[in-house]
Design an enzyme around this catalytic site. Structure first.
Site, PDB file in Angstrom:
ATOM      1  N   ASP A  64       0.807  -1.228   0.000  1.00 52.36           N
ATOM      2  CA  ASP A  64       0.000   0.000   0.000  1.00 52.36           C
ATOM      3  C   ASP A  64       0.838   1.275   0.000  1.00 52.36           C
ATOM      4  O   ASP A  64       0.340   2.346   0.343  1.00 52.36           O
ATOM      5  CB  ASP A  64      -0.932   0.002   1.215  1.00 52.36           C
ATOM      6  CG  ASP A  64      -0.181   0.099   2.535  1.00 52.36           C
ATOM      7  OD1 ASP A  64       1.017  -0.248   2.558  1.00 52.36           O
ATOM      8  OD2 ASP A  64      -0.784   0.511   3.541  1.00 52.36           O
ATOM      9  N   GLU A  65       2.101   1.191  -0.395  1.00 57.13           N
ATOM     10  CA  GLU A  65       2.964   2.354  -0.306  1.00 57.13           C
ATOM     11  C   GLU A  65       4.058   2.295  -1.355  1.00 57.13           C
ATOM     12  O   GLU A  65       4.606   1.225  -1.639  1.00 57.13           O
ATOM     13  CB  GLU A  65       3.592   2.415   1.088  1.00 57.13           C
ATOM     14  CG  GLU A  65       4.429   3.637   1.353  1.00 57.13           C
ATOM     15  CD  GLU A  65       4.884   3.693   2.807  1.00 57.13           C
ATOM     16  OE1 GLU A  65       5.212   4.781   3.277  1.00 57.13           O
ATOM     17  OE2 GLU A  65       4.903   2.627   3.464  1.00 57.13           O
TER      18      GLU A  65
END
Length: 375
Positions: A96-97
């Site tokens: 998610d990053e």
């Protein structure tokens, strides 16, 4: 991304929005652990890694859902796919990053606003974005305002925004390292920035020098797109001018989307081993469903056929606002290994003998021992 797993659950089920939501393993057991939770749950004191029984004690109306990692991975692929529309220099660091190198962009702040808006409107996912001259400062900035924050952190901002903080609040410094730094009188990030190189290297090795460099806003690591291989995906989606209400209408939309995905796969020299569709209903409820293919493909007819098949199986007959196709588990065509389609062999009489031989070999050595080669 902000509370990624919980945000995905709310994107899939709009009824969860605004509620304290937690994703947890062993939902039915008291020993279950919170994997992540929404900001509404955090306001009640619920935290990641907290035992489920404790979380429910703090927040009796907590909505707990089991993790669905395949869905999270699909949303992650779509998120990185969106980022790659702005630059090919995208490096994921987790599901998610990621980092983007936008050195050539004249207006990075405007780009950040557009990306944040698109992630929210197209994927129903909130994000926080940090802008800085290097990875460390960009990452630090991204943590300064959540949810839905955009923060710019320059080297000239360090004295005011970073140095007064406790050293343990610096990205990359864990609790044990903080305790050790405190033991040597390094309490703030400013203390670390001013520390003597020899003492840091003696006590922490080369990592001590790197910590000091970060405290002074120095980070020479490049954004490495090659790290994106596990997240690489190619897709296309469209918001419909009018809600779709029939299978026949979907076929026409999927045909156009499949052609776009196919064209991009061929241009990049990739084939996809998993295809997924996204369906967003008029009430904004969004679902993503995928299918793993027996053989990798880059052909529009295969992509369209799979998309329509998934739509027929999972459409709930409600009006549809958006449709999308995403090709994941994408690899270079030359590196793809194709499985021999035994059904096709059976239909071709002239290959009947070959089929018998292959069957004999597989009975002796195990299924899948033989794979089709390239001519």
């Amino acid at each position: 991304m902000n509370s990624f797993y919980a945000s995905v659950e709310m994107a899939e089920n709009p009824d969860l929005r605004g509620k304290p939501v937690a994703v947890a393993g062993n939902v039915e057991e008291r020993k279950g652990i919170i994997v992540t939770c929404s900001y509404e749950a955090r306001e009640k004191g619920v935290r990641t890694t907290m035992p489920l029984w404790q979380a429910r004690k703090l927040c009796p109306n907590l909505v707990v859902v089991p993790p669905n990692f395949e869905t999270y991975k699909m949303y992650s692929s779509r998120m990185f796919q969106l980022l790659q529309e702005y630059t090919e220099k995208v490096e994921p660091v987790s599901i998610d990053e990621g980092y983007m190198d936008v050195t050539d962009c004249q207006e990075p702040l405007e780009m950040a606003k557009e990306i944040q808006s698109r992630l929210l409107n197209e994927l129903n996912l909130p994000s926080s974005i940090g802008i800085g001259p290097n990875k460390f400062l960009a990452k630090t900035a991204s943590d300064m305002k959540k949810p839905l924050g955009i923060t710019v952190l320059r080297k000239r901002d360090l004295r005011e925004k970073l140095w007064p903080l406790k050293v343990g609040e610096m990205h990359g410094i864990g609790k044990k390292t903080e305790e050790k730094l405190n033991k040597y009188g390094i309490m703030t990030i400013k203390d670390l920035a001013d520390a003597v190189d020899y003492e840091l290297k003696h006590r922490f090795g080369i990592n001590g020098i790197k910590m000091k460099e970060r405290a002074n806003g120095i980070d020479t690591r490049p954004v490495d797109p090659s790290a994106a291989s596990d997240y690489r995906s190619i897709g296309s989606s469209t918001t419909l001018s009018e809600d779709l209400i029939s299978i026949m209408e979907s076929e026409a939309v999927f045909k156009k989307l499949a052609e776009k995905v196919s064209s991009r796969l061929k241009t990049k020299g990739y084939v996809a081993f998993t295809l997924a569709i996204t369906i967003r209903y008029s009430d904004r409820k969004t679902i993503t469903r995928s299918k793993m293919l027996a053989n990798g493909t880059q052909h529009s007819i295969d992509i369209q056929k799979t998309a329509v098949e998934l739509f027929r199986r999972h459409w709930n007959q409600e009006p549809v606002r958006l449709l999308g196709i995403t090709a994941t588990e994408v690899v270079e065509k030359e590196q793809a290994t194709y499985q021999l389609d035994l059904f096709s062999v059976e239909k071709n009489e002239k290959d009947a003998l070959l089929h018998d031989v292959l069957s004999s070999i597989e009975r002796k050595h195990g299924e899948g021992i033989i794979k089709k080669g390239k001519k």
